[in-house]
Design a protein around this motif. Structure first.
Motif, mmCIF file in Angstrom:
data_model
loop_
_atom_site.group_PDB
_atom_site.id
_atom_site.type_symbol
_atom_site.label_atom_id
_atom_site.label_comp_id
_atom_site.label_asym_id
_atom_site.label_seq_id
_atom_site.Cartn_x
_atom_site.Cartn_y
_atom_site.Cartn_z
ATOM 1 N N ALA A 25 1.008 -1.070 -0.114
ATOM 2 C CA ALA A 25 -0.101 -0.065 -0.037
ATOM 3 C C ALA A 25 0.774 1.230 0.022
ATOM 4 O O ALA A 25 0.524 2.331 -0.470
ATOM 5 C CB ALA A 25 -0.971 -0.031 1.209
ATOM 6 N N CYS A 26 1.964 1.008 0.712
ATOM 7 C CA CYS A 26 2.687 2.374 0.795
ATOM 8 C C CYS A 26 3.446 2.653 -0.698
ATOM 9 O O CYS A 26 3.621 3.794 -0.869
ATOM 10 C CB CYS A 26 3.775 2.153 1.776
ATOM 11 N N LYS A 27 3.900 1.693 -1.221
ATOM 12 C CA LYS A 27 4.341 1.705 -2.634
ATOM 13 C C LYS A 27 3.364 2.352 -3.616
ATOM 14 O O LYS A 27 3.785 3.158 -4.397
ATOM 15 C CB LYS A 27 4.982 0.347 -3.017
ATOM 16 N N THR A 34 6.493 6.541 5.454
ATOM 17 C CA THR A 34 5.642 5.492 6.326
ATOM 18 C C THR A 34 6.445 4.130 6.115
ATOM 19 O O THR A 34 6.135 3.219 6.703
ATOM 20 C CB THR A 34 4.251 5.423 5.809
ATOM 21 N N ALA A 35 6.745 3.724 4.673
ATOM 22 C CA ALA A 35 7.313 2.299 4.445
ATOM 23 C C ALA A 35 8.269 1.933 5.492
ATOM 24 O O ALA A 35 8.513 0.746 5.698
ATOM 25 C CB ALA A 35 7.721 2.256 3.049
ATOM 26 N N SER A 40 8.475 -0.483 12.869
ATOM 27 C CA SER A 40 9.127 -0.088 14.148
ATOM 28 C C SER A 40 8.154 0.896 14.890
ATOM 29 O O SER A 40 7.956 0.589 16.168
ATOM 30 C CB SER A 40 10.426 0.553 13.740
ATOM 31 N N MET A 41 7.271 1.562 14.297
ATOM 32 C CA MET A 41 6.464 2.276 14.978
ATOM 33 C C MET A 41 5.458 1.483 15.651
ATOM 34 O O MET A 41 4.622 1.939 16.550
ATOM 35 C CB MET A 41 5.844 3.446 14.083
ATOM 36 N N ALA A 42 5.033 0.343 14.972
ATOM 37 C CA ALA A 42 3.796 -0.447 15.450
ATOM 38 C C ALA A 42 4.267 -1.092 16.846
ATOM 39 O O ALA A 42 3.720 -1.344 17.574
ATOM 40 C CB ALA A 42 3.596 -1.194 14.185
#
Length: 264
Positions: A25-27, A34-35, A40-42
């Protein structure tokens, strides 16, 4: 979202499948920032016991910040500064005509929004170009369209455009800038044709968009650069009306800095 326009039904999904879906989705959405940090943020969100909404807010805020950073870098790159110079690297003690309060005002850029000109006058090595690039960089980082160019290079560009019957397009291009940083005014003597072309750029921006210029010649000497005294007077008039004039003095800033470094 489904083809019918309704929100898709949330279903259980494994962690590897979720990571793959996020990457894809990021791509697709060009979410380059975000990609890189979604996983790591999760993990950090889980440790901090953030809600799903809190995690989403963190990710989207990070992406917005990344895009702003890239937009700022792009503006600075488009300005075509010859070398990086920042205002905070300039020692104002060497420029008595530029107290900190004035520097803060200029760095804020309100004069650019008002379409006011800025003229930096002083001998070689007194910090004019540093100031010009520093103010231009600050303006670009604030989101303004900025272009740095020397007077000789601009005139050459205008002459070439005139020869190719593209002068109107080029004048329009320079007229749309928020700030034009014009360096080395008075360094090279211009012929009548070149001076008249430069005058078109100045007139196109008059009282609408700012020009910041640097010169090592006093206004009384500009007639030697622009050859026609009446044209020189008209240019001075347009670059000083409602403008800011800063005198950087006669003592070489570069020479002082070198001597201090040697003593140190």
């Amino acid at each position: 979202m489904s083809a019918t326009g309704t929100r898709p039904t949330l279903a259980g999904i494994s962690e590897p499948a979720a990571a793959a879906a996020i990457s894809a989705a990021c791509k697709t959405l060009y979410l380059t920032g975000t990609a890189k940090i979604a996983a790591s943020m999760a993990e950090e969100a889980a440790r901090a016991r953030l809600s799903h909404q809190g995690y989403l807010a963190e990710v989207l805020t990070f992406e917005c910040d990344q895009r702003e950073d890239r937009r700022r870098d792009r503006r600075v790159k488009e300005a075509k500064f010859p070398r990086p110079k920042r205002l905070e690297d300039l020692d104002l003690a060497h420029i008595p005509d530029l107290p900190p309060a004035t520097m803060t005002q200029l760095a804020g850029g309100s004069w650019i929004d008002a379409g006011e000109p800025l003229v930096l006058l002083g001998d070689s090595g007194t910090g004019k170009t540093h100031l010009l690039i520093g103010l231009g960089t600050a303006a670009a980082e604030q989101g303004r369209r900025v272009r740095y160019i020397t007077t000789a290079a601009l005139v050459n560009e205008l002459v070439e455009a005139a020869d190719n019957k593209e002068l109107s397009r080029l004048v329009g291009k320079y007229a749309r800038l928020d700030l034009l940083c014009l360096d080395e005014v008075g360094y090279v003597k211009l012929d009548t044709h070149g001076a008249e072309l430069l005058f078109q750029i100045i007139t196109a921006r008059e009282e609408r968009a700012s020009i910041a210029c640097a010169s090592n010649a006093n206004f009384s000497e500009w007639g030697q650069t622009f050859t026609d005294p009446r044209l020189a007077a008209a240019i001075v008039d347009r670059l000083t009306f409602r403008g800011h004039i800063i005198n950087t003095g006669t003592d070489s800033y570069r020479l002082k800095t070198t001597r201090q470094a040697q003593k140190g």
